[in-house]
Design a protein around this motif. Structure first.
Motif, PDB file in Angstrom:
ATOM      1  N   ASP A 179      26.062  84.074  39.353  1.00 40.91           N
ATOM      2  CA  ASP A 179      27.152  84.958  38.940  1.00 40.91           C
ATOM      3  C   ASP A 179      26.673  86.130  38.108  1.00 40.91           C
ATOM      4  OD1 ASP A 179      29.003  83.408  40.195  1.00 40.91           O
ATOM      5  OD2 ASP A 179      29.344  82.122  38.456  1.00 40.91           O
ATOM      6  N   LEU A 180      25.440  86.092  37.627  1.00 41.24           N
ATOM      7  CA  LEU A 180      24.949  87.206  36.806  1.00 41.24           C
ATOM      8  C   LEU A 180      24.979  88.513  37.572  1.00 41.24           C
ATOM      9  CD1 LEU A 180      21.913  85.531  34.983  1.00 41.24           C
ATOM     10  CD2 LEU A 180      24.024  86.357  33.954  1.00 41.24           C
ATOM     11  N   PHE A 181      24.821  88.448  38.877  1.00 41.13           N
ATOM     12  CA  PHE A 181      24.772  89.670  39.667  1.00 41.13           C
ATOM     13  C   PHE A 181      26.122  90.399  39.705  1.00 41.13           C
ATOM     14  CE2 PHE A 181      21.086  87.352  41.323  1.00 41.13           C
ATOM     15  CZ  PHE A 181      20.125  88.343  41.275  1.00 41.13           C
ATOM     16  N   TYR A 182      27.223  89.656  39.592  1.00 38.53           N
ATOM     17  CA  TYR A 182      28.520  90.360  39.547  1.00 38.53           C
ATOM     18  C   TYR A 182      29.103  90.404  38.133  1.00 38.53           C
ATOM     19  CZ  TYR A 182      31.118  85.912  39.332  1.00 38.53           C
ATOM     20  OH  TYR A 182      31.628  84.715  38.955  1.00 38.53           O
ATOM     21  N   LEU A 183      28.602  89.510  37.226  1.00 38.39           N
ATOM     22  CA  LEU A 183      29.092  89.559  35.845  1.00 38.39           C
ATOM     23  C   LEU A 183      28.637  90.830  35.126  1.00 38.39           C
ATOM     24  CD1 LEU A 183      28.719  85.900  34.515  1.00 38.39           C
ATOM     25  CD2 LEU A 183      30.816  87.170  34.967  1.00 38.39           C
ATOM     26  N   ALA A 184      27.424  91.279  35.427  1.00 46.52           N
ATOM     27  CA  ALA A 184      26.909  92.476  34.754  1.00 46.52           C
ATOM     28  C   ALA A 184      27.764  93.704  35.040  1.00 46.52           C
ATOM     29  CB  ALA A 184      25.443  92.702  35.148  1.00 46.52           C
ATOM     30  N   PRO A 185      28.048  94.035  36.331  1.00 46.81           N
ATOM     31  CA  PRO A 185      28.933  95.181  36.576  1.00 46.81           C
ATOM     32  C   PRO A 185      30.329  94.982  36.013  1.00 46.81           C
ATOM     33  CG  PRO A 185      27.914  94.386  38.624  1.00 46.81           C
ATOM     34  CD  PRO A 185      27.498  93.461  37.566  1.00 46.81           C
ATOM     35  N   MET A 186      30.799  93.724  36.086  1.00 48.11           N
ATOM     36  CA  MET A 186      32.140  93.465  35.538  1.00 48.11           C
ATOM     37  C   MET A 186      32.156  93.730  34.035  1.00 48.11           C
ATOM     38  SD  MET A 186      34.297  89.902  35.456  1.00 48.11           S
ATOM     39  CE  MET A 186      34.089  89.674  37.206  1.00 48.11           C
ATOM     40  N   ALA A 187      31.137  93.250  33.349  1.00 47.28           N
ATOM     41  CA  ALA A 187      31.060  93.457  31.903  1.00 47.28           C
ATOM     42  C   ALA A 187      30.938  94.942  31.573  1.00 47.28           C
ATOM     43  CB  ALA A 187      29.870  92.687  31.331  1.00 47.28           C
ATOM     44  N   TYR A 188      30.146  95.658  32.361  1.00 48.51           N
ATOM     45  CA  TYR A 188      29.998  97.094  32.128  1.00 48.51           C
ATOM     46  C   TYR A 188      31.331  97.818  32.316  1.00 48.51           C
ATOM     47  CZ  TYR A 188      28.227 101.844  32.524  1.00 48.51           C
ATOM     48  OH  TYR A 188      27.998 103.185  32.354  1.00 48.51           O
ATOM     49  N   GLY A 189      32.056  97.422  33.367  1.00 44.82           N
ATOM     50  CA  GLY A 189      33.367  98.051  33.599  1.00 44.82           C
ATOM     51  C   GLY A 189      34.343  97.754  32.471  1.00 44.82           C
ATOM     52  N   MET A 190      34.339  96.486  31.981  1.00 44.25           N
ATOM     53  CA  MET A 190      35.213  96.136  30.861  1.00 44.25           C
ATOM     54  C   MET A 190      34.855  96.952  29.623  1.00 44.25           C
ATOM     55  SD  MET A 190      35.335  91.989  31.331  1.00 44.25           S
ATOM     56  CE  MET A 190      36.072  91.763  29.727  1.00 44.25           C
ATOM     57  N   ALA A 191      33.559  97.106  29.374  1.00 43.98           N
ATOM     58  CA  ALA A 191      33.119  97.861  28.192  1.00 43.98           C
ATOM     59  C   ALA A 191      33.541  99.325  28.297  1.00 43.98           C
ATOM     60  CB  ALA A 191      31.604  97.753  28.041  1.00 43.98           C
ATOM     61  N   ARG A 192      33.378  99.900  29.481  1.00 44.26           N
ATOM     62  CA  ARG A 192      33.771 101.307  29.661  1.00 44.26           C
ATOM     63  C   ARG A 192      35.284 101.484  29.483  1.00 44.26           C
ATOM     64  NH1 ARG A 192      30.411 105.417  29.506  1.00 44.26           N
ATOM     65  NH2 ARG A 192      31.601 106.534  31.109  1.00 44.26           N
ATOM     66  N   GLY A 193      36.036 100.536  30.069  1.00 43.91           N
ATOM     67  CA  GLY A 193      37.488 100.631  29.926  1.00 43.91           C
ATOM     68  C   GLY A 193      37.927 100.503  28.481  1.00 43.91           C
ATOM     69  N   LEU A 194      37.336  99.535  27.752  1.00 45.75           N
ATOM     70  CA  LEU A 194      37.675  99.372  26.339  1.00 45.75           C
ATOM     71  C   LEU A 194      37.274 100.602  25.536  1.00 45.75           C
ATOM     72  CD1 LEU A 194      38.821  97.256  24.339  1.00 45.75           C
ATOM     73  CD2 LEU A 194      36.454  96.615  23.843  1.00 45.75           C
ATOM     74  N   SER A 195      36.137 101.201  25.879  1.00 47.23           N
ATOM     75  CA  SER A 195      35.671 102.385  25.159  1.00 47.23           C
ATOM     76  C   SER A 195      36.647 103.540  25.333  1.00 47.23           C
ATOM     77  CB  SER A 195      34.280 102.779  25.667  1.00 47.23           C
ATOM     78  OG  SER A 195      33.812 103.934  25.005  1.00 47.23           O
ATOM     79  N   ARG A 196      37.130 103.725  26.552  1.00 45.99           N
ATOM     80  CA  ARG A 196      38.094 104.813  26.784  1.00 45.99           C
ATOM     81  C   ARG A 196      39.424 104.526  26.088  1.00 45.99           C
ATOM     82  NH1 ARG A 196      35.945 104.585  32.048  1.00 45.99           N
ATOM     83  NH2 ARG A 196      37.736 103.330  32.739  1.00 45.99           N
ATOM     84  N   PHE A 197      39.886 103.295  26.188  1.00 47.15           N
ATOM     85  CA  PHE A 197      41.189 102.953  25.617  1.00 47.15           C
ATOM     86  C   PHE A 197      41.202 103.130  24.099  1.00 47.15           C
ATOM     87  CE2 PHE A 197      44.271  99.919  23.895  1.00 47.15           C
ATOM     88  CZ  PHE A 197      45.413 100.301  24.594  1.00 47.15           C
ATOM     89  N   LEU A 198      40.102 102.731  23.436  1.00 44.17           N
ATOM     90  CA  LEU A 198      40.059 102.799  21.973  1.00 44.17           C
ATOM     91  C   LEU A 198      39.384 104.065  21.455  1.00 44.17           C
ATOM     92  CD1 LEU A 198      39.117  99.092  21.163  1.00 44.17           C
ATOM     93  CD2 LEU A 198      41.383 100.152  21.146  1.00 44.17           C
ATOM     94  N   ASP A 199      39.046 104.996  22.349  1.00 47.36           N
ATOM     95  CA  ASP A 199      38.413 106.258  21.937  1.00 47.36           C
ATOM     96  C   ASP A 199      37.150 106.000  21.105  1.00 47.36           C
ATOM     97  OD1 ASP A 199      40.493 107.709  23.148  1.00 47.36           O
ATOM     98  OD2 ASP A 199      41.719 107.472  21.356  1.00 47.36           O
ATOM     99  N   LEU A 200      36.310 105.077  21.590  1.00 48.08           N
ATOM    100  CA  LEU A 200      35.122 104.715  20.818  1.00 48.08           C
ATOM    101  C   LEU A 200      34.153 105.871  20.584  1.00 48.08           C
ATOM    102  CD1 LEU A 200      34.220 101.132  22.100  1.00 48.08           C
ATOM    103  CD2 LEU A 200      35.562 101.829  20.119  1.00 48.08           C
ATOM    104  N   PRO A 201      34.008 106.846  21.524  1.00 48.12           N
ATOM    105  CA  PRO A 201      33.088 107.959  21.226  1.00 48.12           C
ATOM    106  C   PRO A 201      33.421 108.681  19.926  1.00 48.12           C
ATOM    107  CG  PRO A 201      33.670 107.965  23.544  1.00 48.12           C
ATOM    108  CD  PRO A 201      34.530 106.928  22.907  1.00 48.12           C
TER     109      PRO A 201
END
Length: 465
Positions: A9-31
């Motif tokens: 599952d690591l092969f699909y967990l990594a992109p999933m985790a990256y997508g979750m991180a990007r979505g959370l970053s945009r939602f919370l204006d992390l930059p």
């Protein structure tokens, strides 16, 4: 019951985790809010890559690898939410994510060495999983709504601050212009005072008339200078209202948040229209104040009330005739020939009579302009009588009259029955103060709507006595 994430599952967990991180970053204006966390989350896929390399290098295959990485991702996201706990949507997401994290930890604890869940726990974990998923989705929507509300409040605050700064800038400019004009008028007043002193020795009456004319010109100059910045405020409000109309057309584009923009635009348009209304009102008040800004000596002298009343009756009538050549009215002076002189400040009392008579002519002119009354003849009368130790002055017109509800407020400052731009509500208030406080008398009004209005001034004959 499916087992927890394994090595494959690591092969699909990594992109999933990256997508979750990007979505959370945009939602919370992390930059903007947490730039370091934002940069770190961009590399959230690295631990998965490291685990894959290690497992391939050492031929180590175990379901625990996927579980370890998944927990690492969840705790990293929880760390971001904890760092932003002062931000309401982040707190809501933290509240939403916590049960899911607990569930995943419990699942990892229960699973066996092969990464499978004992069948005895299937029912419990299925129920728990459904609950935490519903919980998570519900609070994600709540956090989204909170973010929209906070964004709406932020935009509204920015607009309010912008309007406040503009108003403050205009106030500063207005104060500067008033100060400059006051200094210039002070210099002019000093020059006029010197000229008036020279004229007073030979032509006392001509000096008084010239003084009033000169002060009138100065007053007009003051009003003109103050009117310019006030007009700027009004023009700004009108232009802003037009800009709002253009923005309302812009909101029809499909990629705009129509509900949010419509509400904001409606509020802003209403505020700007109020600025325009109050700007016009302020200009009118300034004009009214300047009309009453003449000063007097404050000394009471024996005054011929009949002569004063007759003078201001003609002055008020011809003053209105100067504005409207077509206007005509019947004048009815009725003076008591045996009226004794009254201790009064003639200039102040004249201002009162001029105001009452001007209002009377205004009332009969309005009734005449309204039309529809055959045989109506505008009539204004002024009479004087001695009643005991007092003198009564009555100003009566056959205009539209004053409604009963209005009469109770007629002497209040800034209250007027005239349309915007035609009255300031200062005349009757100042007249009331001059009669009652300046001369120890009374000022009252009686009226019948659609028939007449009569103001009664009662003054003691001998103020000193």
């Amino acid at each position: 019951m499916a087992h927890s994430a394994g090595y494959g599952d690591l092969f699909y967990l990594a992109p999933m985790a990256y997508g979750m991180a990007r979505g959370l970053s945009r939602f919370l204006d992390l930059p903007q809010r947490l730039p370091r966390w934002h940069r770190a989350l961009n590399y959230i896929w690295v631990p998965a890559a490291v685990l894959i390399v290690i497992s391939l290098a050492f031929s180590f295959k175990s379901p625990i690898l996927g579980d370890v990485y998944w927990l690492l991702v969840l705790f990293a996201l929880l760390g971001v939410l904890l760092a932003l706990r002062h931000y309401r949507p982040a707190r809501t997401l933290l509240f939403a994510t916590a049960p899911f994290v607990v569930y995943k930890v419990l699942e990892i604890i229960i699973e066996d060495s092969n990464g499978k869940i004992p069948k005895s726990f299937d029912a419990f974990l299925d129920t728990t999983q459904g609950f935490v998923i519903i919980w998570l989705i519900t609070f994600i929507f709540i956090a989204r709504s909170q973010k929209k509300q906070l964004e709406k409040e932020r935009v509204l605050r920015e607009e309010e601050e912008k309007a406040k700064r503009l108003i403050e800038a205009q106030n500063v400019e207005l104060e500067r212009l008033v100060a400059e004009r006051t200094a210039a008028l002070t210099h002019q007043a000093q020059e006029l005072s010197g000229a008036l002193v020279e004229l007073r020795t030979t032509q006392a009456q001509l000096v008084q008339s010239e003084k009033m004319a000169s002060l009138g010109e100065l007053t007009a100059g003051i009003a003109h200078e103050i009117q310019n910045p006030l007009n700027f405020v009004n023009n700004f409000a009108d232009v802003s209202a037009e800009l709002i109309t253009e923005l309302e057309e812009e909101q029809l584009k499909p990629d705009r948040d129509l509900e949010l923009e419509a509400e904001l635009l409606a509020d802003l348009k209403q505020n700007l229209l109020k600025i325009s209304q109050h700007g016009g009102r302020a200009a009118s008040i300034v004009r009214g104040m300047l009309e009453h800004s003449r000063t007097s000596s404050g000394e009471r002298t024996p005054t011929d009330i009949n002569q004063l009343a007759d003078e201001y009756l003609r002055l008020a009538y011809h003053g209105l005739r100067a504005k409207d050549k077509t206007f005509n009215a019947t004048l009815k002076p009725d003076f008591d020939p045996a009226l004794p002189p009254v201790e009064a400040i003639a200039q102040d009392l004249g201002r009162v009579l001029l105001n009452l008579l001007s209002n009377a002519f205004y009332a009969v002119r309005q009734r005449q302009m309204r039309g529809g009354e055959a045989g109506y003849a505008p009539t204004v009368g002024i009479s004087t009588r001695r009643v005991g130790d007092k003198v009564e002055i009555r100003v009566r017109d056959n205009g539209q009259g004053i409604p009963e509800a209005v009469r109770a407020k007629i002497f209040q400052p800034f209250f007027t029955t005239k349309p915007t731009g035609e009255g300031t509500g200062l005349g009757l208030s100042l007249s009331y103060d001059i009669v009652t406080q300046g001369h120890g008398g009374t000022l009252s009004v009686t009226s019948q709507e659609g028939s007449f209005t009569e103001f009664l001034i009662s003054l003691p004959i001998n103020q000193a006595g």
